[in-house]
Design a protein around this motif. Structure first.
Motif, PDB file in Angstrom:
ATOM      1  N   THR A 197       0.825  -1.211   0.000  1.00 37.55           N
ATOM      2  CA  THR A 197       0.000   0.000   0.000  1.00 37.55           C
ATOM      3  C   THR A 197       0.858   1.259   0.000  1.00 37.55           C
ATOM      4  O   THR A 197       1.781   1.397   0.802  1.00 37.55           O
ATOM      5  N   LEU A 198       0.530   2.172  -0.901  1.00 31.04           N
ATOM      6  CA  LEU A 198       1.105   3.518  -0.894  1.00 31.04           C
ATOM      7  C   LEU A 198       0.017   4.538  -0.562  1.00 31.04           C
ATOM      8  O   LEU A 198       0.209   5.390   0.294  1.00 31.04           O
TER       9      LEU A 198
ATOM     10  N   GLY B  72      14.466  -5.439   4.416  1.00 30.95           N
ATOM     11  CA  GLY B  72      15.355  -5.954   5.455  1.00 30.95           C
ATOM     12  C   GLY B  72      15.791  -4.885   6.424  1.00 30.95           C
ATOM     13  O   GLY B  72      16.111  -5.180   7.583  1.00 30.95           O
ATOM     14  N   GLU B  73      15.806  -3.647   5.981  1.00 29.20           N
ATOM     15  CA  GLU B  73      16.170  -2.499   6.818  1.00 29.20           C
ATOM     16  C   GLU B  73      15.231  -1.338   6.487  1.00 29.20           C
ATOM     17  O   GLU B  73      14.662  -1.285   5.403  1.00 29.20           O
ATOM     18  N   VAL B  74      15.093  -0.430   7.434  1.00 27.51           N
ATOM     19  CA  VAL B  74      14.290   0.767   7.194  1.00 27.51           C
ATOM     20  C   VAL B  74      14.948   1.586   6.082  1.00 27.51           C
ATOM     21  O   VAL B  74      16.162   1.788   6.071  1.00 27.51           O
ATOM     22  N   SER B  75      14.132   2.053   5.138  1.00 23.70           N
ATOM     23  CA  SER B  75      14.629   2.867   4.028  1.00 23.70           C
ATOM     24  C   SER B  75      14.028   4.260   4.118  1.00 23.70           C
ATOM     25  O   SER B  75      12.835   4.431   3.827  1.00 23.70           O
ATOM     26  N   PRO B  76      14.801   5.263   4.517  1.00 19.86           N
ATOM     27  CA  PRO B  76      14.261   6.624   4.550  1.00 19.86           C
ATOM     28  C   PRO B  76      13.715   7.072   3.196  1.00 19.86           C
ATOM     29  O   PRO B  76      12.696   7.768   3.136  1.00 19.86           O
TER      30      PRO B  76
ATOM     31  N   ALA C 184       6.596   6.972   0.016  1.00 22.16           N
ATOM     32  CA  ALA C 184       5.231   6.632   0.425  1.00 22.16           C
ATOM     33  C   ALA C 184       4.477   7.873   0.893  1.00 22.16           C
ATOM     34  O   ALA C 184       3.289   8.049   0.581  1.00 22.16           O
ATOM     35  N   ALA C 185       5.157   8.745   1.633  1.00 21.95           N
ATOM     36  CA  ALA C 185       4.515   9.974   2.096  1.00 21.95           C
ATOM     37  C   ALA C 185       4.132  10.871   0.923  1.00 21.95           C
ATOM     38  O   ALA C 185       3.068  11.506   0.929  1.00 21.95           O
ATOM     39  N   GLU C 186       4.998  10.931  -0.092  1.00 25.14           N
ATOM     40  CA  GLU C 186       4.673  11.698  -1.300  1.00 25.14           C
ATOM     41  C   GLU C 186       3.391  11.188  -1.941  1.00 25.14           C
ATOM     42  O   GLU C 186       2.556  11.972  -2.408  1.00 25.14           O
TER      43      GLU C 186
ATOM     44  N   ASP D 253       4.110   6.234  10.624  1.00 22.25           N
ATOM     45  CA  ASP D 253       3.530   4.927  10.943  1.00 22.25           C
ATOM     46  C   ASP D 253       3.480   3.998   9.733  1.00 22.25           C
ATOM     47  O   ASP D 253       2.962   2.881   9.844  1.00 22.25           O
ATOM     48  N   PHE D 254       4.018   4.420   8.603  1.00 20.33           N
ATOM     49  CA  PHE D 254       4.034   3.583   7.407  1.00 20.33           C
ATOM     50  C   PHE D 254       5.070   2.476   7.530  1.00 20.33           C
ATOM     51  O   PHE D 254       6.199   2.711   7.960  1.00 20.33           O
TER      52      PHE D 254
END
Length: 233
Positions: free
Chosen positions: A65-66, A114-118, A124-126, A170-171
């Motif tokens: 989901t985006l 596997g890791e958080v991706s800024p 996603a926020a865009e 929270d995404f």
């Protein structure tokens, strides 16, 4: 209740990829074609109630989901939404890259980073912001279905502002493969899915496209109307 059709902006891998086939086979449904497909025999033999465990995920197709499902605002059309998707994809931006793994997330089994991706969080926020003008206002019934009393204050604020609680901070990117499972059930299923996924040899994944999904009626599954590749900066 929310009107239909409903639309959603999702990431999904291209139809001709091993990852797409992996997800569609396990869910028993291909959102690219809108058709059922048989689940792998060995999975069904190992997990006889597999169809039940994937029923909710099957409704949406293999995706991340985006912009969560929404009804169109009265002043907007499907054509305008498609044009907006094309315009969004055409704007050059940094394409997020992740190391995809199969793991548990909130009790579900899914393909996750596997890791958080800024960069992925920003992307996603865009999407949430860009397509907000197309979302019809949330009804009181729809808000109640999200059980706001169980959400954090920030998630309730997201729900009221964006129509969905799991956005912005929270995404969490995830491509769902099962329903929520108890620890006892999840452990062997997770091991089985991790072994199947490892055989694909996928070590990196570019989140380089968006797809417009549509659910025509409450009883329909979501299927893909169109997809657009993101212009890399």
């Amino acid at each position: 209740m929310t009107g239909f059709p409903r639309y959603a902006i999702y990431y999904t891998p291209p139809a001709d990829t091993a990852l797409s086939a992996f997800g569609a086979d396990l869910l028993g449904y291909d959102a690219w074609t809108g058709r059922d497909r048989p689940c792998p025999d060995d999975v069904v033999n190992d997990v006889p109630d597999w169809a039940e465990l994937t029923a909710d995920a099957r409704k949406y197709g293999f995706h991340a989901t985006l912009k969560a499902p929404f009804s169109l605002a009265e002043t907007r059309s499907e054509r305008e939404l498609c044009d907006a998707c094309a315009g969004f994809a055409a704007a050059p931006r940094t394409v997020p890259m992740i190391r995809p793994v199969v793991d548990a997330i909130s009790g579900f089994v899914a393909v996750i980073p596997g890791e958080v991706s800024p960069a992925l969080q920003d992307f996603a926020a865009e999407c949430v912001r860009a397509f907000e003008p197309f979302r019809a206002a949330m009804t009181a019934e729809d808000r109640a279905r999200r059980k706001p009393e169980l959400l954090s204050p920030q998630q309730r604020a997201h729900l009221d502002r964006w129509g969905y609680p799991y956005v912005m901070d929270d995404f969490r990117f995830h491509m769902t493969l099962t329903c929520r499972l108890s620890d006892e059930r999840r452990r062997p299923i997770l091991s089985m899915l991790q072994a199947r996924y490892a055989a694909l040899g996928i070590t990196s994944l570019a989140i380089d496209r968006i797809a417009l999904f549509c659910q025509p009626t409450p009883r329909s599954r979501f299927s893909i109307l169109a997809s657009w590749r993101i212009a890399d900066r």
